[in-house]
Write an enzyme that holds these catalytic residues in place. Structure first.
Site, PDB file in Angstrom:
ATOM      1  N   GLU A   1      33.597   4.145  -1.980  1.00  0.00           N
ATOM      2  CA  GLU A   1      34.602   5.160  -2.259  1.00  0.00           C
ATOM      3  C   GLU A   1      35.883   4.602  -1.658  1.00  0.00           C
ATOM      4  OE1 GLU A   1      36.659   8.897  -0.802  1.00  0.00           O
ATOM      5  OE2 GLU A   1      34.495   9.303  -0.622  1.00  0.00           O
TER       6      GLU A   1
ATOM      7  N   CYS B   1      42.249  10.402   1.019  1.00  0.00           N
ATOM      8  CA  CYS B   1      42.061   9.512  -0.130  1.00  0.00           C
ATOM      9  C   CYS B   1      42.268  10.265  -1.436  1.00  0.00           C
ATOM     10  CB  CYS B   1      40.683   8.868  -0.087  1.00  0.00           C
ATOM     11  SG  CYS B   1      39.327  10.026   0.161  1.00  0.00           S
TER      12      CYS B   1
ATOM     13  N   SER C   1      40.620  -0.725  -0.725  1.00  0.00           N
ATOM     14  CA  SER C   1      40.109  -1.506  -1.849  1.00  0.00           C
ATOM     15  C   SER C   1      39.980  -2.980  -1.492  1.00  0.00           C
ATOM     16  CB  SER C   1      41.027  -1.344  -3.063  1.00  0.00           C
ATOM     17  OG  SER C   1      41.003  -0.017  -3.526  1.00  0.00           O
ATOM     18  N   ARG C   2      40.881  -3.468  -0.669  1.00  0.00           N
ATOM     19  CA  ARG C   2      40.855  -4.886  -0.306  1.00  0.00           C
ATOM     20  C   ARG C   2      39.557  -5.227   0.439  1.00  0.00           C
ATOM     21  NH1 ARG C   2      41.719  -7.421   4.252  1.00  0.00           N
ATOM     22  NH2 ARG C   2      42.486  -5.518   5.279  1.00  0.00           N
ATOM     23  N   VAL C   3      39.223  -4.432   1.449  1.00  0.00           N
ATOM     24  CA  VAL C   3      37.990  -4.666   2.200  1.00  0.00           C
ATOM     25  C   VAL C   3      36.773  -4.417   1.314  1.00  0.00           C
ATOM     26  CG1 VAL C   3      36.621  -3.970   4.204  1.00  0.00           C
ATOM     27  CG2 VAL C   3      39.119  -4.103   4.376  1.00  0.00           C
ATOM     28  N   ALA C   4      36.858  -3.396   0.466  1.00  0.00           N
ATOM     29  CA  ALA C   4      35.743  -3.067  -0.420  1.00  0.00           C
ATOM     30  C   ALA C   4      35.395  -4.243  -1.319  1.00  0.00           C
ATOM     31  CB  ALA C   4      36.091  -1.836  -1.259  1.00  0.00           C
TER      32      ALA C   4
END
Length: 550
Positions: free
Chosen positions: A296, A331, A279-282
């Site tokens: 995703e 995931c 989520s951080r990179v997303a």
């Protein structure tokens, strides 16, 4: 069940399976392969190259990947640095926004990809090819033979699903009558043109292949980046695709670190990027790419055991599979179990403990954790155990008698009980719901009048990928499903959190950036946009005259 002796995979009777029996015959029957899976080692390292503008290339430097089971430097990756991205930028820039094909341009390419899919499906159905990819997956992302084989089988079925005319059916259009003779509106699915795909380590074949082919089916030109720890799997898959007729210039394949890939995205400016990962990179990419992204990302996935108790052995087995198969590195893995008090009176927890304790390194039913160290997981566990009323249910200790390098984690399957009242407190909630991408889960219990507390816990979660409601009580199912959002939710006695087959949608909900995978709906959502063409060809009404200004 299989077990390992050296690099040989043995059946229970001690007879070598295909991967180690008649190796030379097996390798030579895989015509596209450039590596011999069983021979990759510190003394014979494999090499992974880049593909750009139709040519395989190296780079100025090599990154070495350690064998996750013994620490040997066994794969060399030709990683492109920030000064070497220009050929990839140029390659993407050659693709126009209207794509390599669309309903009005080169429609024969829809048929080409149907033919390619048929050929790849056949190749992956061959035992020697299936085994090649299964063992290659095991070498870089250690998981049981059956789990790795399952990934190959899902990929093979996906290709079967898009043989023949099925690719052009993805571009099905519709027409609506207009307001007068000669007017019609037509809706079409249109490609984005130059696109990017970034995928993680945990499913080295299935995730990149399904997203890559979806992008290609719809007419896009992708650049593909797979986590370097496992990129050898997809490099070999690219060679199989070329063997089956994929035009060599349709896809670029890049190995790089995150910094170089970020620069490539900013300079090449792809019209859409698919990111599967943290989520951080997303969130960073969503800002950098100005929202031109589908995600995703992480999944702190929950399972609720409802008030009706049935088939305790089966439910315990599914819980074990959901939490600990692939060493919890899915995931969709079960991160938290909400257990109705009726289940507490059963043997479900003791059975889960028994099932977890039979997992071992010999058959890779538990193995290295590639994104968390042992120390980091134990530190998280100890923080949870400081919460009032919490306790260790099982596990909580490092794996023993192994040679897993210290950069990776090695933990016995672990479960921590945390009281639901404590979990919901502001000072503990974020800690309890932190995703640990390994063999680790939280268990809690709720009373018959505490379902609102469970639903409150779900509402406060950030990621909404998979979920399971284990109950055949229709009113209970209705209540929970109606007040939750997870994009892939299994419901009923046999509900699970894991399993991303090719036959149903898999992806998050509750986020306009959310991506799906595998199905026609997912492919059309992620890899195409809507274009409306309004035909208005006349004729004009008889005796038409210029009307007054309006």
């Amino acid at each position: 069940m299989f077990r390992f002796v050296g690099t040989k995979l043995l059946r229970p009777n001690g007879i070598a399976c295909l991967s180690s029996l008649n190796l030379s015959r097996s390798v030579h029957s895989v015509p596209f392969a450039t590596v011999e899976v069983e021979e990759i080692s510190g003394s014979q390292p494999a090499e992974v190259h880049n593909l750009v503008q139709g040519k395989w290339t190296g780079s100025s430097s090599w990154n070495t990947i350690l064998d996750p089971l013994n620490g040997e430097p066994f794969i060399k990756i030709a990683e492109v640095d920030e000064t070497e991205i220009q050929p990839f930028v140029e390659s993407l820039s050659k693709c126009p926004k209207h794509g390599l094909h669309n309903p009005f341009k080169s429609p024969e390419r829809y048929l080409l990809y149907g033919d390619i899919s048929a050929k790849v499906a056949h190749m992956l159905s061959l035992p020697e090819v299936s085994n090649f990819f299964t063992r290659l997956i095991q070498r870089v992302a250690p998981k049981s033979y059956q789990q790795a084989l399952g990934e190959v089988q899902v990929t093979q079925k996906f290709f079967e699903n898009f043989c023949g005319d099925q690719v052009r059916f993805l571009a099905r259009s519709f027409a609506i009558p207009g307001n007068h003779l000669g007017q019609q509106s037509h809706g079409f699915r249109w490609p984005y043109g130059p696109v990017a795909i970034i995928t993680p380590f945990n499913f080295p074949l299935e995730i990149p292949v399904l997203q890559l082919m979806g992008a290609l089916y719809m007419g896009n030109k992708p650049v593909l980046k797979v986590d370097s720890k496992v990129c050898i799997v997809m490099e070999q898959m690219m060679r199989l695709l070329h063997h089956c007729g994929l035009p060599v210039e349709d896809v670029d394949f890049i190995n790089s670190d995150g910094k170089a890939m970020n620069k490539l995205l900013l300079e090449a400016n792809p019209r859409m990027t698919l990111f599967t990962g943290s989520s951080r990179v997303a969130d960073k990419l969503a800002v950098d790419l100005k929202g031109r992204i589908k995600l995703e990302d992480a999944g702190f996935d929950w399972k609720i055991l409802g008030p009706d108790v049935n088939e305790v052995d089966y439910v315990a087995w599914v819980c074990d599979q959901d939490a600990y198969a692939c060493t919890g590195q899915k995931c969709s893995a079960q991160s938290i179990l909400f257990m109705h008090e009726n289940w507490s009176a059963t043997s479900v927890l003791s059975k889960m403990k028994e099932l977890a304790e039979r997992r071992n390194l010999n058959d890779l039913t538990v193995g290295p954790v590639l994104t968390f160290t042992t120390e980091a997981m134990l530190e998280h566990m100890n923080k949870l155990l400081e919460i009032p009323g919490s306790k260790l249910l099982f596990g909580g200790k490092p794996l023993e008698n192994h040679s897993i390098p210290p950069i990776y984690g090695a933990l016995k399957p672990t479960a921590i009980y945390v009281p639901i009242e404590e979990m919901l407190k502001e000072k503990y909630y974020e800690l309890v719901t932190r995703e640990i991408f390994g063999p680790f889960q939280v268990v809690t219990e709720y009373k018959k009048d505490q379902l609102p507390l469970v639903l409150d816990a779900l509402e406060r979660m950030h990621a909404h990928l998979t979920a399971a409601v284990v109950s055949n009580d229709q009113l209970f199912l209705q209540e929970v499903i109606g007040k939750s959002v997870n994009g892939t939710t299994y419901a009923g006695l046999r509900a699970r959190t894991t399993g991303a087959p090719q036959n149903h949608w898999f992806g998050p909900a509750g986020d306009p950036r959310g991506a799906g995978i595998g199905t026609p709906e997912a492919i059309k959502l992620v890899w195409s946009c809507h274009r409306e063409i309004i035909y208005d060809i006349g004729p004009l009404p008889t005796h038409w005259e210029i009307p007054p200004s309006t």
